[in-house]
Design an enzyme around this catalytic site. Structure first.
Site, PDB file in Angstrom:
ATOM      1  N   PRO A   1       0.837  -1.208   0.000  1.00 22.16           N
ATOM      2  CA  PRO A   1       0.000   0.000   0.000  1.00 22.16           C
ATOM      3  C   PRO A   1       0.874   1.262   0.000  1.00 22.16           C
ATOM      4  O   PRO A   1       1.806   1.363   0.784  1.00 22.16           O
ATOM      5  CB  PRO A   1      -0.789  -0.114   1.311  1.00 22.16           C
ATOM      6  CG  PRO A   1      -0.701  -1.540   1.710  1.00 22.16           C
ATOM      7  CD  PRO A   1       0.591  -2.057   1.168  1.00 22.16           C
TER       8      PRO A   1
ATOM      9  N   LYS B   1       3.388   6.454   4.354  1.00 18.83           N
ATOM     10  CA  LYS B   1       2.585   5.224   4.238  1.00 18.83           C
ATOM     11  C   LYS B   1       2.098   4.741   5.601  1.00 18.83           C
ATOM     12  O   LYS B   1       1.648   3.610   5.743  1.00 18.83           O
ATOM     13  CB  LYS B   1       3.424   4.130   3.576  1.00 18.83           C
ATOM     14  CG  LYS B   1       3.916   4.488   2.178  1.00 18.83           C
ATOM     15  CD  LYS B   1       4.848   3.413   1.647  1.00 18.83           C
ATOM     16  CE  LYS B   1       5.584   3.897   0.418  1.00 18.83           C
ATOM     17  NZ  LYS B   1       6.679   2.975   0.044  1.00 18.83           N
TER      18      LYS B   1
END
Ligand SMILES: [Zn+2]
Length: 290
Positions: free
Chosen positions: A2, A60
């Protein structure tokens, strides 16, 4: 893994669903995931009774602001994603009580960490490869820890001048520099590939050789692609899912990432994949000449 748009998708979804809820318990079968404090038992003791006051993103990382000036940091790493639902342990497995994506998609079945909320729902981390990292921080300490991160590319005041500043005195291949979290936060393999394709810049080009014109192309492409990916809920070509268990829809927008051998949408040349510093660069050898 991700990247900014996927983490932002999780954060936006969570903000709508779990603000002001309180953690009443937590379970794991993978204690190594908890990096701070030192043991899961300590972590459990500290997390019980804490209220969720805000949910943010830095690079992130998912940051959950809690009562008593604590912050829960979750880095989903390679294959982790948070899910919100109701599960019960039956026949040696966590089974979703909610039908649909949460129970049907195999990517939502690798539950290794579960938080119980005070409204009978659970916040779970599904993580196929078990690399995710979970830490509980004091607010001030975490601020120091995160100060090494580069700027957020979607902040309104992140102007082209500031973007240019990030590369001053830097040497190295543009793709690698874009993925360096201390230079700019949140970009990884997918969005560096897509940005450089749209900007028509070769991923191997040395950053010190880029003209202002070329940097401007990268800056604009980066902002555009990240914003579009958030709108589409991120990409789910491999394991990423939203907190509802649904897929994101950036996949169909991909021009080069994991499209090796397929035609470039601009010129028809076959997309190439080349190793670059332990990662893969996907690019069009015709549109992105060094
Ligand atoms: Zn091309």
């Amino acid at each position: 893994m991700p990247e900014l748009p996927e983490v932002e998708t999780i954060v936006l979804d969570l903000r709508k669903k779990v603000l002001l809820r309180t953690f009443i318990d937590v379970w794991t079968d993978w204690k190594k995931m908890i990096k701070r404090p030192n043991s899961f038992e300590e972590f459990r003791k500290a997390i019980i009774g804490k209220k969720i006051l805000d949910i943010r993103r830095r690079g992130k990382n998912i940051l959950i602001d809690l009562s008593q000036d604590k912050i829960l940091l979750i880095h989903q790493k390679l294959t982790g994603h948070l899910l919100l639902g109701k599960w019960q342990f039956k026949n040696g497995n966590w089974q979703s009580l909610i039908k649909g994506f949460l129970s049907e998609d195999p990517m939502n079945r690798f539950l290794h960490l579960i938080f119980w909320l005070d409204d009978k729902r659970q916040l779970a981390l599904s993580d196929l490869r078990k690399f995710a990292k979970v830490e509980l921080w004091d607010n001030e300490e975490l601020k120091k820890e995160l100060s090494s991160f580069g700027p957020e590319p979607l902040e309104k005041d992140f102007t082209f001048e500031k973007f240019k500043e990030c590369f001053k005195g830097k040497r190295g291949r543009i793709k690698q520099i874009l993925m360096d979290q201390t230079v700019i936060a949140g970009i990884g393999n997918i969005y560096s590939d897509e940005t450089l394709w749209q900007a028509k810049i070769c991923p191997f080009k040395d950053v010190s050789k880029l003209t202002d014109e070329e940097l401007k192309e990268i800056y604009q492409a980066m902002k555009e692609i990240l914003a579009k990916a958030i709108k589409l809920g991120g990409e789910s070509i491999s394991d990423f899912r939203r907190i509802s268990g649904e897929r994101g829809h950036f996949d169909k927008e991909r021009k080069v990432y994991r499209r090796e051998g397929k035609p470039c949408p601009s010129c028809g040349t076959k997309i190439k994949r080349t190793k670059l510093g332990g990662r893969s660069a996907h690019y069009c050898p015709n549109c992105q000449i060094c």
